[in-house]
Design a protein around this motif. Structure first.
Motif, PDB file in Angstrom:
ATOM      1  N   ALA A  42      10.535  -6.049 -14.106  1.00  0.00           N
ATOM      2  CA  ALA A  42      11.797  -5.726 -12.965  1.00  0.00           C
ATOM      3  C   ALA A  42      12.290  -7.339 -12.656  1.00  0.00           C
ATOM      4  N   PRO A  43      11.492  -8.062 -12.115  1.00  0.00           N
ATOM      5  CA  PRO A  43      11.902  -9.287 -11.572  1.00  0.00           C
ATOM      6  C   PRO A  43      12.703 -10.368 -12.806  1.00  0.00           C
ATOM      7  N   SER A  44      11.876 -10.272 -13.742  1.00  0.00           N
ATOM      8  CA  SER A  44      12.415 -11.229 -14.874  1.00  0.00           C
ATOM      9  C   SER A  44      13.726 -10.501 -15.316  1.00  0.00           C
ATOM     10  N   SER A  45      13.620  -9.123 -15.381  1.00  0.00           N
ATOM     11  CA  SER A  45      15.000  -8.416 -15.959  1.00  0.00           C
ATOM     12  C   SER A  45      15.969  -8.597 -14.940  1.00  0.00           C
ATOM     13  N   TYR A  46      15.779  -8.753 -13.548  1.00  0.00           N
ATOM     14  CA  TYR A  46      16.937  -8.983 -12.716  1.00  0.00           C
ATOM     15  C   TYR A  46      17.421 -10.291 -12.884  1.00  0.00           C
ATOM     16  N   ALA A  47      16.687 -11.474 -13.355  1.00  0.00           N
ATOM     17  CA  ALA A  47      17.124 -12.555 -13.264  1.00  0.00           C
ATOM     18  C   ALA A  47      17.926 -12.848 -14.677  1.00  0.00           C
TER      19      ALA A  47
ATOM     20  N   ALA B 253       6.157 -11.836 -13.501  1.00  0.00           N
ATOM     21  CA  ALA B 253       6.549 -11.154 -12.301  1.00  0.00           C
ATOM     22  C   ALA B 253       6.769 -12.285 -11.138  1.00  0.00           C
ATOM     23  N   ASP B 254       6.214 -13.320 -11.495  1.00  0.00           N
ATOM     24  CA  ASP B 254       6.065 -14.686 -10.474  1.00  0.00           C
ATOM     25  C   ASP B 254       7.679 -15.148 -10.480  1.00  0.00           C
ATOM     26  N   ASP B 255       7.934 -15.433  -9.140  1.00  0.00           N
ATOM     27  CA  ASP B 255       8.994 -16.089  -8.819  1.00  0.00           C
ATOM     28  C   ASP B 255       9.247 -17.488  -9.458  1.00  0.00           C
ATOM     29  N   ASP B 256       8.002 -18.168  -9.449  1.00  0.00           N
ATOM     30  CA  ASP B 256       8.018 -19.762  -9.760  1.00  0.00           C
ATOM     31  C   ASP B 256       7.984 -19.565 -11.439  1.00  0.00           C
ATOM     32  N   VAL B 257       7.424 -18.713 -12.184  1.00  0.00           N
ATOM     33  CA  VAL B 257       7.433 -18.573 -13.400  1.00  0.00           C
ATOM     34  C   VAL B 257       8.877 -18.369 -13.893  1.00  0.00           C
ATOM     35  N   ILE B 258       9.709 -17.320 -13.289  1.00  0.00           N
ATOM     36  CA  ILE B 258      10.818 -16.956 -13.632  1.00  0.00           C
ATOM     37  C   ILE B 258      11.967 -18.292 -13.520  1.00  0.00           C
ATOM     38  N   ARG B 259      11.760 -18.682 -12.246  1.00  0.00           N
ATOM     39  CA  ARG B 259      12.739 -20.128 -11.980  1.00  0.00           C
ATOM     40  C   ARG B 259      12.379 -21.142 -12.754  1.00  0.00           C
ATOM     41  N   ALA B 260      11.133 -21.071 -13.475  1.00  0.00           N
ATOM     42  CA  ALA B 260      10.967 -22.284 -14.687  1.00  0.00           C
ATOM     43  C   ALA B 260      11.678 -21.802 -15.862  1.00  0.00           C
ATOM     44  N   CYS B 261      11.577 -20.567 -16.236  1.00  0.00           N
ATOM     45  CA  CYS B 261      12.208 -20.081 -17.497  1.00  0.00           C
ATOM     46  C   CYS B 261      13.688 -20.160 -17.287  1.00  0.00           C
TER      47      CYS B 261
ATOM     48  N   PRO C  84      17.907 -22.213 -11.197  1.00  0.00           N
ATOM     49  CA  PRO C  84      16.878 -21.202 -11.153  1.00  0.00           C
ATOM     50  C   PRO C  84      16.939 -20.450  -9.843  1.00  0.00           C
ATOM     51  N   GLY C  85      17.971 -20.924  -8.908  1.00  0.00           N
ATOM     52  CA  GLY C  85      18.320 -19.842  -7.668  1.00  0.00           C
ATOM     53  C   GLY C  85      18.790 -18.519  -8.063  1.00  0.00           C
ATOM     54  N   LEU C  86      19.155 -18.299  -9.470  1.00  0.00           N
ATOM     55  CA  LEU C  86      19.512 -17.107  -9.767  1.00  0.00           C
ATOM     56  C   LEU C  86      18.242 -16.033  -9.665  1.00  0.00           C
ATOM     57  N   ALA C  87      16.953 -16.576  -9.766  1.00  0.00           N
ATOM     58  CA  ALA C  87      15.723 -15.561  -9.424  1.00  0.00           C
ATOM     59  C   ALA C  87      15.963 -15.101  -8.033  1.00  0.00           C
ATOM     60  N   ASP C  88      16.718 -15.280  -7.148  1.00  0.00           N
ATOM     61  CA  ASP C  88      16.689 -15.038  -5.753  1.00  0.00           C
ATOM     62  C   ASP C  88      18.161 -14.346  -5.722  1.00  0.00           C
ATOM     63  N   SER C  89      19.037 -14.240  -6.455  1.00  0.00           N
ATOM     64  CA  SER C  89      20.460 -13.706  -6.044  1.00  0.00           C
ATOM     65  C   SER C  89      20.842 -12.575  -7.073  1.00  0.00           C
ATOM     66  N   GLY C  90      21.585 -11.761  -6.223  1.00  0.00           N
ATOM     67  CA  GLY C  90      21.996 -10.641  -6.962  1.00  0.00           C
ATOM     68  C   GLY C  90      21.059  -9.532  -7.116  1.00  0.00           C
TER      69      GLY C  90
END
Length: 203
Positions: free
Chosen positions: A90-95, A130-138, A146-152
């Motif tokens: 889910a977290p990576s999909s949301y991003a 599922a890790d926020d830091d990994v998602i931000r790096a991607c 990278p802030g898209l990981a935390d928005s919407g």
């Protein structure tokens, strides 16, 4: 202009193996792509399938053989037993959903590269998607904020759920899955050549 709805799962090995081949095909045919990440484990239960861990041992064994062969034929390195699988997709999909919305607003960024980066993190780099830091790096690697990981997150959750419902309604039962605007369906990285031929008018 032709259009392709791309249903995929960020923890799917075959989505990883597909890489950016879809986008290369779409570019040849002037087709647009809408990215529709969904929960593949939920899809299995909704469409008569089983998660890999619940399949008969023969099916589990053959799945690994097929992944390894497919990776070899496509020339893609792969980690057969990722350290973080199955991670929560889910977290990576949301991003990815947030990044697609950002592109629609005119922001820069490469959605194909983002999907490839996330799936590579899981299936090659032994990182937890599922890790926020990994998602931000991607996100950063694909040219996104990278802030898209935390928005919407609420919108992401709603779209993610809607993608699953749409997938079930449109006959999707695995990943990656490609549906053209004329309703033709193509399942799997090994059917990208069929999609290409369809867009060429050959089939």
């Amino acid at each position: 202009m032709a259009h392709i709805d791309y249903f995929f799962a960020t923890i799917s090995p075959y989505t990883y193996l597909a890489g950016t081949r879809l986008e290369e095909i779409a570019a040849r045919h002037g087709a647009s792509v809408t990215y529709k990440p969904f929960d593949i484990m939920q899809l299995f239960s909704r469409t008569g399938g089983l998660p890999p861990k619940d399949r008969h041992p023969s099916r589990q064994e053959y799945r690994l053989i097929d992944i390894e062969r497919s990776a070899a034929l496509l020339g893609e390195p792969i980690t057969m037993k990722p350290a973080f699988w199955p991670a929560n997709p889910a977290p990576s999909s949301y991003a990815i959903i947030a990044a697609q919305a950002a592109v629609a607003r005119g922001d820069a960024g490469d959605l194909a590269a983002l999907v490839a980066s996330v799936t590579r993190a899981c299936w090659l780099e032994d990182r937890d998607v599922a890790d926020d830091d990994v998602i931000r790096a991607c996100l950063t690697a694909a040219g996104f904020d990278p802030g898209l990981a935390d928005s919407g997150l609420l919108a992401g959750a709603e779209t993610y759920s809607a993608n699953l419902e749409e997938a079930v309604a449109r006959g999707v039962f695995g990943a990656p899955f490609y549906v053209t605007e004329d309703g033709e369906r193509f399942w799997g990285v090994d059917r990208l050549s069929h999609l290409d031929a369809h867009l060429s008018g050959q089939i």
